[in-house]
Design a protein around this motif. Structure first.
Motif, PDB file in Angstrom:
ATOM      1  N   PRO A   5       0.806  -1.221   0.000  1.00 38.00           N
ATOM      2  CA  PRO A   5       0.000   0.000   0.000  1.00 38.00           C
ATOM      3  C   PRO A   5       0.846   1.282   0.000  1.00 38.00           C
ATOM      4  CG  PRO A   5      -0.004  -0.936   2.185  1.00 38.00           C
ATOM      5  CD  PRO A   5       0.766  -1.894   1.301  1.00 38.00           C
ATOM      6  N   GLU A   6       1.878   1.280  -0.834  1.00 36.39           N
ATOM      7  CA  GLU A   6       2.695   2.460  -1.083  1.00 36.39           C
ATOM      8  C   GLU A   6       2.886   2.534  -2.585  1.00 36.39           C
ATOM      9  OE1 GLU A   6       6.107   3.559   1.580  1.00 36.39           O
ATOM     10  OE2 GLU A   6       5.890   1.432   2.078  1.00 36.39           O
ATOM     11  N   SER A   7       2.559   3.686  -3.165  1.00 38.79           N
ATOM     12  CA  SER A   7       2.610   3.807  -4.612  1.00 38.79           C
ATOM     13  C   SER A   7       3.180   5.159  -5.019  1.00 38.79           C
ATOM     14  CB  SER A   7       1.208   3.635  -5.202  1.00 38.79           C
ATOM     15  OG  SER A   7       0.365   4.685  -4.768  1.00 38.79           O
ATOM     16  N   VAL A   8       3.439   5.261  -6.321  1.00 37.94           N
ATOM     17  CA  VAL A   8       3.878   6.533  -6.894  1.00 37.94           C
ATOM     18  C   VAL A   8       2.807   7.027  -7.856  1.00 37.94           C
ATOM     19  CG1 VAL A   8       6.342   6.040  -6.661  1.00 37.94           C
ATOM     20  CG2 VAL A   8       5.158   5.418  -8.784  1.00 37.94           C
ATOM     21  N   LEU A   9       2.760   8.333  -7.991  1.00 34.26           N
ATOM     22  CA  LEU A   9       1.961   9.018  -9.003  1.00 34.26           C
ATOM     23  C   LEU A   9       2.964   9.846  -9.788  1.00 34.26           C
ATOM     24  CD1 LEU A   9      -0.679  10.202 -10.260  1.00 34.26           C
ATOM     25  CD2 LEU A   9      -0.574  11.930  -8.467  1.00 34.26           C
ATOM     26  N   SER A  33      -2.835   9.689 -14.546  1.00 37.80           N
ATOM     27  CA  SER A  33      -1.404   9.737 -14.818  1.00 37.80           C
ATOM     28  C   SER A  33      -0.843   8.348 -14.524  1.00 37.80           C
ATOM     29  CB  SER A  33      -0.725  10.771 -13.917  1.00 37.80           C
ATOM     30  OG  SER A  33      -1.172  12.077 -14.235  1.00 37.80           O
ATOM     31  N   VAL A  34       0.452   8.176 -14.702  1.00 40.55           N
ATOM     32  CA  VAL A  34       1.087   6.909 -14.364  1.00 40.55           C
ATOM     33  C   VAL A  34       1.023   6.703 -12.853  1.00 40.55           C
ATOM     34  CG1 VAL A  34       3.321   5.721 -14.244  1.00 40.55           C
ATOM     35  CG2 VAL A  34       2.612   6.835 -16.365  1.00 40.55           C
ATOM     36  N   THR A  35       0.594   5.527 -12.438  1.00 40.85           N
ATOM     37  CA  THR A  35       0.574   5.174 -11.022  1.00 40.85           C
ATOM     38  C   THR A  35       1.025   3.725 -10.879  1.00 40.85           C
ATOM     39  OG1 THR A  35      -1.707   4.368 -11.033  1.00 40.85           O
ATOM     40  CG2 THR A  35      -1.381   6.698 -10.512  1.00 40.85           C
ATOM     41  N   GLY A  36       1.511   3.403  -9.705  1.00 36.72           N
ATOM     42  CA  GLY A  36       1.863   2.015  -9.461  1.00 36.72           C
ATOM     43  C   GLY A  36       2.479   1.821  -8.102  1.00 36.72           C
ATOM     44  N   SER A  37       2.316   0.627  -7.593  1.00 36.56           N
ATOM     45  CA  SER A  37       2.810   0.277  -6.263  1.00 36.56           C
ATOM     46  C   SER A  37       4.247  -0.209  -6.311  1.00 36.56           C
ATOM     47  CB  SER A  37       1.948  -0.821  -5.651  1.00 36.56           C
ATOM     48  OG  SER A  37       0.637  -0.361  -5.452  1.00 36.56           O
ATOM     49  N   ALA A  41       8.984  -4.021  -0.420  1.00 41.04           N
ATOM     50  CA  ALA A  41       8.882  -3.015   0.637  1.00 41.04           C
ATOM     51  C   ALA A  41       9.999  -1.983   0.617  1.00 41.04           C
ATOM     52  CB  ALA A  41       8.810  -3.681   2.007  1.00 41.04           C
ATOM     53  N   ASP A  42      11.235  -2.406   0.355  1.00 39.79           N
ATOM     54  CA  ASP A  42      12.326  -1.425   0.405  1.00 39.79           C
ATOM     55  C   ASP A  42      12.758  -0.943  -0.981  1.00 39.79           C
ATOM     56  OD1 ASP A  42      13.471  -3.837  -0.266  1.00 39.79           O
ATOM     57  OD2 ASP A  42      15.160  -3.674   1.121  1.00 39.79           O
ATOM     58  N   GLU A  43      11.894  -1.116  -1.980  1.00 38.38           N
ATOM     59  CA  GLU A  43      12.188  -0.564  -3.312  1.00 38.38           C
ATOM     60  C   GLU A  43      12.227   0.966  -3.198  1.00 38.38           C
ATOM     61  OE1 GLU A  43      10.706  -1.036  -7.912  1.00 38.38           O
ATOM     62  OE2 GLU A  43       9.147  -1.028  -6.385  1.00 38.38           O
ATOM     63  N   PRO A  44      13.311   1.610  -3.631  1.00 38.22           N
ATOM     64  CA  PRO A  44      13.353   3.072  -3.587  1.00 38.22           C
ATOM     65  C   PRO A  44      12.244   3.676  -4.456  1.00 38.22           C
ATOM     66  CG  PRO A  44      15.543   2.164  -3.957  1.00 38.22           C
ATOM     67  CD  PRO A  44      14.562   1.029  -4.113  1.00 38.22           C
ATOM     68  N   LEU A  45      11.629   4.742  -3.967  1.00 35.40           N
ATOM     69  CA  LEU A  45      10.510   5.350  -4.690  1.00 35.40           C
ATOM     70  C   LEU A  45      10.911   5.801  -6.091  1.00 35.40           C
ATOM     71  CD1 LEU A  45       8.943   7.357  -1.760  1.00 35.40           C
ATOM     72  CD2 LEU A  45       7.929   5.381  -2.928  1.00 35.40           C
ATOM     73  N   ILE A  46      12.111   6.321  -6.257  1.00 37.00           N
ATOM     74  CA  ILE A  46      12.561   6.765  -7.581  1.00 37.00           C
ATOM     75  C   ILE A  46      12.609   5.571  -8.543  1.00 37.00           C
ATOM     76  CG2 ILE A  46      15.051   6.586  -7.142  1.00 37.00           C
ATOM     77  CD1 ILE A  46      13.694   9.607  -8.876  1.00 37.00           C
ATOM     78  N   GLN A  47      13.003   4.418  -8.028  1.00 35.89           N
ATOM     79  CA  GLN A  47      13.035   3.206  -8.855  1.00 35.89           C
ATOM     80  C   GLN A  47      11.615   2.777  -9.217  1.00 35.89           C
ATOM     81  OE1 GLN A  47      15.416  -0.004  -7.273  1.00 35.89           O
ATOM     82  NE2 GLN A  47      14.604  -1.466  -8.741  1.00 35.89           N
ATOM     83  N   ALA A  49       9.062   4.738  -9.513  1.00 38.37           N
ATOM     84  CA  ALA A  49       8.582   5.710 -10.503  1.00 38.37           C
ATOM     85  C   ALA A  49       9.146   5.398 -11.886  1.00 38.37           C
ATOM     86  CB  ALA A  49       8.955   7.124 -10.071  1.00 38.37           C
ATOM     87  N   MET A  50      10.440   5.141 -11.976  1.00 39.89           N
ATOM     88  CA  MET A  50      11.065   4.833 -13.269  1.00 39.89           C
ATOM     89  C   MET A  50      10.489   3.551 -13.871  1.00 39.89           C
ATOM     90  SD  MET A  50      14.987   5.843 -12.298  1.00 39.89           S
ATOM     91  CE  MET A  50      15.685   5.115 -13.766  1.00 39.89           C
ATOM     92  N   ARG A  51      10.298   2.544 -13.036  1.00 40.24           N
ATOM     93  CA  ARG A  51       9.763   1.257 -13.503  1.00 40.24           C
ATOM     94  C   ARG A  51       8.338   1.416 -14.017  1.00 40.24           C
ATOM     95  NH1 ARG A  51       6.643  -1.654 -10.804  1.00 40.24           N
ATOM     96  NH2 ARG A  51       7.340  -1.028  -8.730  1.00 40.24           N
ATOM     97  N   GLU A  52       7.508   2.100 -13.246  1.00 39.17           N
ATOM     98  CA  GLU A  52       6.107   2.272 -13.643  1.00 39.17           C
ATOM     99  C   GLU A  52       5.981   3.088 -14.927  1.00 39.17           C
ATOM    100  OE1 GLU A  52       3.348   0.862 -12.628  1.00 39.17           O
ATOM    101  OE2 GLU A  52       4.302  -0.266 -11.027  1.00 39.17           O
ATOM    102  N   VAL A  53       6.782   4.137 -15.072  1.00 39.85           N
ATOM    103  CA  VAL A  53       6.763   4.936 -16.300  1.00 39.85           C
ATOM    104  C   VAL A  53       7.121   4.049 -17.491  1.00 39.85           C
ATOM    105  CG1 VAL A  53       7.970   6.782 -17.548  1.00 39.85           C
ATOM    106  CG2 VAL A  53       7.121   7.194 -15.228  1.00 39.85           C
ATOM    107  N   ALA A  54       8.170   3.243 -17.350  1.00 37.52           N
ATOM    108  CA  ALA A  54       8.592   2.358 -18.442  1.00 37.52           C
ATOM    109  C   ALA A  54       7.510   1.321 -18.754  1.00 37.52           C
ATOM    110  CB  ALA A  54       9.903   1.669 -18.082  1.00 37.52           C
ATOM    111  N   GLU A  55       6.950   0.697 -17.710  1.00 36.30           N
ATOM    112  CA  GLU A  55       5.939  -0.341 -17.914  1.00 36.30           C
ATOM    113  C   GLU A  55       4.680   0.201 -18.580  1.00 36.30           C
ATOM    114  OE1 GLU A  55       5.099  -2.109 -14.120  1.00 36.30           O
ATOM    115  OE2 GLU A  55       7.057  -3.081 -13.976  1.00 36.30           O
TER     116      GLU A  55
END
Length: 155
Positions: A5-9, A33-37, A41-47, A49-55
């Motif tokens: 339950p932690e995601s990026v927008l 916009s792009v969103t994704g969890s 648990a310890d995945e850096p948020l910047i990672q 964000a980059m992964r979700e944008v690419a996917e």
């Protein structure tokens, strides 16, 4: 496996504030916009964000086309109730998600390749129209804050 339950927008935009909006495959009336969890648990948020944008869009951050410096962490988070229709994706009893806001400036002519299992359409809109199209209040608010945020970054 349950979603974390932690995601990026990630609000993807051009220099003139055209915002990329994508329609969900599971509900094409839901534009976002792009969103994704996080994947773990310890995945850096910047990672994340980059992964979700690419996917979701096929845009690769950190190459010659879109430098990593164009992906900006707003240091802003929103906590919201997970829509009941999506709660089954999370562990029992999880009802809230924390969403971390990013923006990504891209060239106006960038190629978009949607993940067909996730999204079925996209469009570029002026930021106010994009905000009006969003089904998510926190997504709409981030888009409306985009010109202010970008101005503050330059100042």
């Amino acid at each position: 496996m349950h979603k974390i339950p932690e995601s990026v927008l990630v609000v993807i935009h051009t220099v003139d504030l055209q915002v990329l909006m994508i329609a969900r495959a599971d509900n094409p009336d839901f534009w976002q916009s792009v969103t994704g969890s996080k994947d773990y648990a310890d995945e850096p948020l910047i990672q994340t964000a980059m992964r979700e944008v690419a996917e979701e869009t096929g845009i690769i951050v950190a190459d010659d086309q879109v430098p990593l410096s164009h992906l900006r962490d707003w240091q802003l988070s929103n906590v919201y109730d997970i829509y009941p229709m999506w709660r089954h994706r999370y562990a029992p009893g999880v009802t809230k998600n924390t969403e971390y806001v990013f923006s990504l400036q891209v060239p106006a002519d960038i190629n978009i390749v949607l993940a067909p299992r996730e999204h079925v359409d996209y469009r570029w809109l002026p930021h106010r129209e994009a905000a009006d199209l969003c089904f998510s209040p926190s997504n709409a608010e981030a888009i409306l804050q985009l010109p202010h945020y970008l101005h503050d970054v330059k100042a």
